[in-house]
Structures are given as C-alpha cells and as structure tokens.
Design an enzyme around this catalytic site. Structure first.
Site, PDB file in Angstrom:
ATOM      1  N   ASP A  10       0.889  -1.162   0.000  1.00 44.89           N
ATOM      2  CA  ASP A  10       0.000   0.000   0.000  1.00 44.89           C
ATOM      3  C   ASP A  10       0.927   1.212   0.000  1.00 44.89           C
ATOM      4  O   ASP A  10       1.412   1.632   1.048  1.00 44.89           O
ATOM      5  CB  ASP A  10      -0.894  -0.006   1.237  1.00 44.89           C
ATOM      6  N   GLU A  69      -1.034  -1.688  -4.939  1.00 42.31           N
ATOM      7  CA  GLU A  69      -2.242  -0.907  -5.199  1.00 42.31           C
ATOM      8  C   GLU A  69      -1.930   0.177  -6.227  1.00 42.31           C
ATOM      9  O   GLU A  69      -0.896   0.841  -6.155  1.00 42.31           O
ATOM     10  CB  GLU A  69      -2.741  -0.259  -3.902  1.00 42.31           C
ATOM     11  N   ASP A 141      -2.643   1.077   7.333  1.00 39.24           N
ATOM     12  CA  ASP A 141      -1.814   0.920   6.135  1.00 39.24           C
ATOM     13  C   ASP A 141      -1.303  -0.521   5.996  1.00 39.24           C
ATOM     14  O   ASP A 141      -1.203  -1.048   4.884  1.00 39.24           O
ATOM     15  CB  ASP A 141      -0.639   1.906   6.157  1.00 39.24           C
TER      16      ASP A 141
END
Length: 177
Positions: A10, A69, A141
């Site tokens: 992420d 991502e 996160d």
C-alpha cells in the site's frame, strides 16, 4: 506442494504499508504486516527509503510474487504524483529482485476483500482480521497492504479455477455476444 509468499504494498509518500502472506493450498496465513514510516525529508530521500526498505523485506521474507495498489487520482494532482512516485519506488524494488508484479485498483481490492468496491478502511481492517483469523486489528496501512496481497491470491485462484474448467477471456467474450 510448496507455499507461495505474496508481498502486498500500500504505497504512500509518508507511510508505505507492506505485508507478506503465505499461501499453501487453501491455507493462507500472515507472515508479517508493518509500515515504513518515512521521515520529514525531501521526496527523493523518502523514495530511496521506500526502495531500500522494500528490498530488505524481499530479501528477508523471500516472497514469490508482489502485488501493488494502483494510484487513485483524487482532487490533489500533487499528492497523486507523489503517491505514484512512492509506488514506483516499491515496484522498482520488486523488479530489481525479479518478482512478478501485479497491480490492482483500490475498488478491485475492496471488492475482493469486503464484497463491495466502496468499503471503508475500518471494513477492510475488519475483513483482513477475519480472513486471516487474527486476534488483533492491524494498523490501517498494514491492513491495506495485506488486503492487496489477499486480493492477488483471490484473483490468482479464480484464474486457476477458470483455466481448470477451460474458461478463457475469449470464451467469456463469445458467450456475452
């Protein structure tokens, strides 16, 4: 059967979440989920920290694949550019170690984990905890990075099931006509 390890990322220019999950048949377990917390420093320095930090994780935990991502472009183009650069630093770490890298949109990740593309951070944290049978909720996160890795596993398993049944993208397109 050998277990696969998936590194989920992420990306962020302030905090980059990462997670490694291990998949052995139908069993999936968390190896590690954490964050690189970046100092208030010039962007180039933070990008170097992301690159070297992800390289260190790869070298230590030996993942076999990486999932990242994709950038969501919101209202602030400057933030999107920084996020893209952080993402690029992480991808370069994977590419430099010859990991296959898959990319997923935030909506695809949320859909795979929570069943809907508009799930919020708390729902993702909860579902990651439930899917991996964790006792505690991960930091946001780190949970997001874990969700990226789980999304990759889900997509990979679905593709394998479809291939085993002789279903291809061409077959689906023909059936839709």
């Amino acid at each position: 059967m050998q277990a696969d390890r998936i590194l989920g990322i992420d990306p962020g220019s302030v905090i980059t979440g990462y997670a490694v999950i291990e998949v052995n048949g139908q069993k999936t377990q968390l190896v590690r989920a954490d964050c690189l917390r970046l100092p208030k420093a010039p962007l180039a320095e933070r990008l170097g920290i992301i690159y070297h930090g992800i390289r260190a994780v790869i070298e230590e935990l030996q993942p076999t694949e990486m999932a990242v991502e994709e950038v969501f472009v919101g209202r602030n183009p400057s933030s999107a550019i920084k996020l893209g650069q952080a993402r690029g630093a992480a991808i370069c770490a994977g590419a430099a170690t010859h990991l296959p890298v898959a990319e997923y949109t935030p909506a695809k990740i949320k859909q795979a984990i929570a069943g809907r593309g508009a799930a919020d951070k708390q729902q993702i944290q909860h579902m990651v905890r439930m899917l991996l049978n964790l006792k505690e909720t991960l930091q946001a996160d780190a949970a997001d990075a874990t969700a990226v890795a789980l999304c990759h596993v889900h997509h990979r398993q679905t593709a394998a099931r479809m291939a085993a049944q002789g279903i291809t993208a061409q077959n689906i397109t023909r059936r839709a006509r």
